[in-house]
Design a protein around this motif. Structure first.
Motif, short mmCIF file in Angstrom:
data_model
loop_
_atom_site.label_atom_id
_atom_site.label_comp_id
_atom_site.label_asym_id
_atom_site.label_seq_id
_atom_site.Cartn_x
_atom_site.Cartn_y
_atom_site.Cartn_z
N ARG A 74 0.87 -1.19 0.00
CA ARG A 74 0.00 0.00 0.00
C ARG A 74 0.90 1.23 0.00
O ARG A 74 0.96 1.95 0.98
CB ARG A 74 -0.92 -0.02 1.22
CG ARG A 74 -1.94 -1.16 1.19
CD ARG A 74 -3.02 -0.97 2.22
NE ARG A 74 -3.87 -2.13 2.31
CZ ARG A 74 -4.94 -2.34 1.53
NH1 ARG A 74 -5.26 -1.47 0.61
NH2 ARG A 74 -5.67 -3.43 1.69
N THR A 128 -10.50 -5.65 -6.76
CA THR A 128 -10.76 -5.68 -5.31
C THR A 128 -11.82 -6.73 -5.02
O THR A 128 -12.79 -6.87 -5.78
CB THR A 128 -11.23 -4.33 -4.72
OG1 THR A 128 -11.75 -4.56 -3.41
CG2 THR A 128 -12.33 -3.65 -5.52
N ILE A 129 -11.63 -7.44 -3.93
CA ILE A 129 -12.66 -8.40 -3.54
C ILE A 129 -13.92 -7.64 -3.12
O ILE A 129 -15.01 -8.19 -3.12
CB ILE A 129 -12.22 -9.37 -2.42
CG1 ILE A 129 -11.93 -8.63 -1.11
CG2 ILE A 129 -11.04 -10.21 -2.84
CD1 ILE A 129 -11.87 -9.55 0.10
N ASP A 130 -13.77 -6.36 -2.75
CA ASP A 130 -14.91 -5.58 -2.24
C ASP A 130 -15.93 -5.21 -3.32
O ASP A 130 -17.07 -4.87 -3.01
CB ASP A 130 -14.43 -4.30 -1.55
CG ASP A 130 -13.70 -4.59 -0.25
OD1 ASP A 130 -13.59 -5.77 0.12
OD2 ASP A 130 -13.24 -3.63 0.39
N MET A 172 -15.36 -9.25 4.71
CA MET A 172 -14.71 -7.98 4.37
C MET A 172 -15.70 -7.05 3.65
O MET A 172 -16.77 -7.50 3.21
CB MET A 172 -13.47 -8.21 3.54
CG MET A 172 -12.27 -8.57 4.41
SD MET A 172 -10.77 -8.73 3.46
CE MET A 172 -9.56 -8.84 4.78
N GLY A 173 -15.30 -5.83 3.50
CA GLY A 173 -16.18 -4.83 2.87
C GLY A 173 -16.02 -3.54 3.64
O GLY A 173 -16.70 -3.32 4.63
N ARG A 174 -15.05 -2.73 3.18
CA ARG A 174 -14.73 -1.50 3.92
C ARG A 174 -15.80 -0.43 3.79
O ARG A 174 -16.35 0.04 4.77
CB ARG A 174 -13.39 -0.96 3.40
CG ARG A 174 -12.96 0.36 3.97
CD ARG A 174 -11.59 0.74 3.47
NE ARG A 174 -10.57 -0.09 4.09
CZ ARG A 174 -10.08 0.11 5.32
NH1 ARG A 174 -10.51 1.12 6.05
NH2 ARG A 174 -9.16 -0.68 5.80
N GLU A 225 -17.35 -5.88 7.55
CA GLU A 225 -16.43 -5.27 8.53
C GLU A 225 -16.68 -3.76 8.71
O GLU A 225 -16.48 -3.21 9.77
CB GLU A 225 -14.98 -5.51 8.12
CG GLU A 225 -14.67 -4.90 6.75
CD GLU A 225 -13.24 -5.06 6.27
OE1 GLU A 225 -12.39 -5.57 7.01
OE2 GLU A 225 -12.99 -4.66 5.11
N TYR A 282 -8.72 -12.72 5.92
CA TYR A 282 -7.90 -12.89 4.70
C TYR A 282 -8.19 -14.17 3.94
O TYR A 282 -7.76 -14.31 2.80
CB TYR A 282 -6.42 -12.79 5.06
CG TYR A 282 -6.11 -11.43 5.64
CD1 TYR A 282 -6.01 -10.33 4.81
CD2 TYR A 282 -6.02 -11.25 7.01
CE1 TYR A 282 -5.78 -9.07 5.32
CE2 TYR A 282 -5.79 -9.99 7.53
CZ TYR A 282 -5.68 -8.90 6.68
OH TYR A 282 -5.47 -7.64 7.20
N ARG A 285 -9.47 -13.53 0.65
CA ARG A 285 -8.58 -12.97 -0.38
C ARG A 285 -7.61 -13.98 -0.94
O ARG A 285 -6.98 -13.74 -1.97
CB ARG A 285 -7.79 -11.80 0.21
CG ARG A 285 -8.59 -10.56 0.29
CD ARG A 285 -7.84 -9.26 0.29
NE ARG A 285 -6.49 -9.18 0.71
CZ ARG A 285 -6.03 -8.18 1.48
NH1 ARG A 285 -6.85 -7.24 1.92
NH2 ARG A 285 -4.77 -8.12 1.79
O1 F6P Z 1 -9.66 -3.47 -0.01
C1 F6P Z 1 -9.97 -4.79 0.20
C2 F6P Z 1 -9.91 -5.17 1.63
O2 F6P Z 1 -10.13 -6.53 1.57
C3 F6P Z 1 -10.88 -4.48 2.59
O3 F6P Z 1 -12.15 -5.05 2.62
C4 F6P Z 1 -10.16 -4.59 3.90
O4 F6P Z 1 -10.58 -3.60 4.81
C5 F6P Z 1 -8.76 -4.40 3.50
O5 F6P Z 1 -8.64 -4.95 2.21
C6 F6P Z 1 -7.77 -4.98 4.47
O6 F6P Z 1 -6.53 -5.13 3.86
P1 F6P Z 1 -5.11 -5.09 4.56
O7 F6P Z 1 -5.25 -5.59 5.96
O8 F6P Z 1 -4.29 -5.98 3.70
O9 F6P Z 1 -4.63 -3.69 4.52
#
Ligand code: F6P
Length: 352
Positions: A74, A128-130, A172-174, A225, A282, A285
């Motif tokens: 990131r 993205t999985i989201d 997941m799902g920010r 989440e 995870y 993912r």
């Molecule tokens: O962006 C995808 C995602 O799976 C989100 O749903 C989640 O909040 C985030 O990645 C967490 O990723 P990491 O812990 O790798 O930063």
């Protein structure tokens, strides 16, 4: 060689990334282009020693593999000392005529700014999985994630039923509840909580109690989440989100996770039913991509090279209906693809 192009994968990994990389290399070879893999997301274009030439050999036998052979991070060059300058210098020294950035909103926002502010030749591929990227019906990785989550929901059903328990499954799902809604409906969840629709816990507990009153002895609740719980404070309604870590990452995000536990504790306290929770994290993912994600990744990869070939930069490849089309990155990033009221109303039919 007529052109040299770079490819990077940034942000959270997801199943299908290797299908994109393979497709980019395959299509490039047909056009007599050379492909340079930029390792660890934007870091690979910022720091030296993080590149690797990609040829047929390097991409052979990877379509079925999860993760990314290019690694990811990131990294936000706009937050790093001389980050953008280093990127432009390295691109020049590598002789790259274009960069294909495969990523979610953060990685693509860097691509968009580099195009807008520096005139850099970039093409985006949405990942993205989201599934929350505007402008594309689907991102690859999502289909795999919902199938993993659906299977997990199926599995907790039998144990919840055997023990007469409520089980909360956190997915997941920010910003959006795509995984929760689609895996939840497909898995027969009895309530689904998503970021787009903050709900009062009484509503969740009422649905569970009504279900138990008609003879069901167990319930399965799915929560994203990033879901918010609506709490009444005097005459104000507050929306509470659960975070694991308040510390912000390079893109200004907190680390989510843990709402499943909070929800399970509250449900047990309010209903008296024994309640457990599981956080899929995870697992959603990782691992092998579905055929849909391999196919979508392959289509996106080929289309991205076509864009480079046509000299169309600052754009993202996307799926609309069953067509691969292109959309402006700037437009994509000004919006988020959220669950609309109609889809949520359809999901509600299955609550309780
Ligand atoms: O962006 C995808 C995602 O799976 C989100 O749903 C989640 O909040 C985030 O990645 C967490 O990723 P990491 O812990 O790798 O930063």
């Amino acid at each position: 060689m007529s052109k040299k192009i770079g490819i990077l994968t940034g942000g959270g990994d997801c199943p299908g990334l290797n299908a994109v990389i393979r497709a980019v290399v395959r299509k490039s070879i047909r056009l007599d282009y050379q492909v340079i893999g930029l390792l660890q997301g934007w870091r690979g274009l910022m720091d030296y020693g993080l590149t690797e030439e990609l040829n047929l050999d390097k991409v052979s036998g990877i379509i079925h593999r999860g993760g990314t052979i290019l690694k990811t991070s990131r990294t936000n060059p706009f937050k790093e000392k001389d980050g953008v300058k280093r990127i432009l210098e390295k691109k020049k020294s590598l002789g790259l005529s274009a960069v294909i950035a495969v990523g979610g909103e953060d990685t693509l926002s860097v691509a968009s700014r580099l195009y807008q502010e520096e005139g850099m030749e970039v093409v985006g591929v949405p990942k993205t999985i989201d599934n929350d990227i505007w402008g594309t019906d689907y991102t690859f990785g999502f289909d795999t994630a919902i199938n993993i989550a659906m299977e997990a929901i199926d599995r907790v059903h039998t144990t919840a039923e055997s023990h007469n328990r409520v089980i909360v499954v956190e997915v997941m799902g920010r910003h959006t509840g795509w995984i929760a809604i689609e895996a939840g409906i497909a898995g027969g969840a009895d309530f689904i909580l998503i970021p787009e629709k903050p709900v009062d816990l009484d509503k969740v507990c009422d649905a569970i109690c009504k279900r138990h009153a008609r003879g069901r002895t167990f319930s399965v609740v799915v929560v994203a989440e990033g879901a918010k719980i609506a709490a009444q404070e005097d005459d104000k309604v507050e929306e509470v989100m659960v975070v694991q870590d308040e510390k912000l990452d390079a893109f200004g995000h907190v680390r989510l996770g843990g709402i499943g536990k909070v929800l399970a504790t509250e449900i047990e306290k309010r209903t008296g039913y024994e309640t457990r929770f599981v956080i899929l994290g995870y697992i959603q993912r990782g691992g092998t991509p579905t055929a849909f994600d391999r196919m979508l990744g392959s289509r996106f990869g080929v289309a991205a090279v076509d864009l480079v070939n046509r000299g169309e930069f600052g754009k993202m490849v996307s799926l609309q209906g069953n067509e691969i089309v292109t959309v402006d990155l700037q437009e994509v990033l000004s919006k988020t693809k959220r669950i609309d009221d109609d889809l949520y109303a359809m999901a509600e039919v299955f609550f309780g």
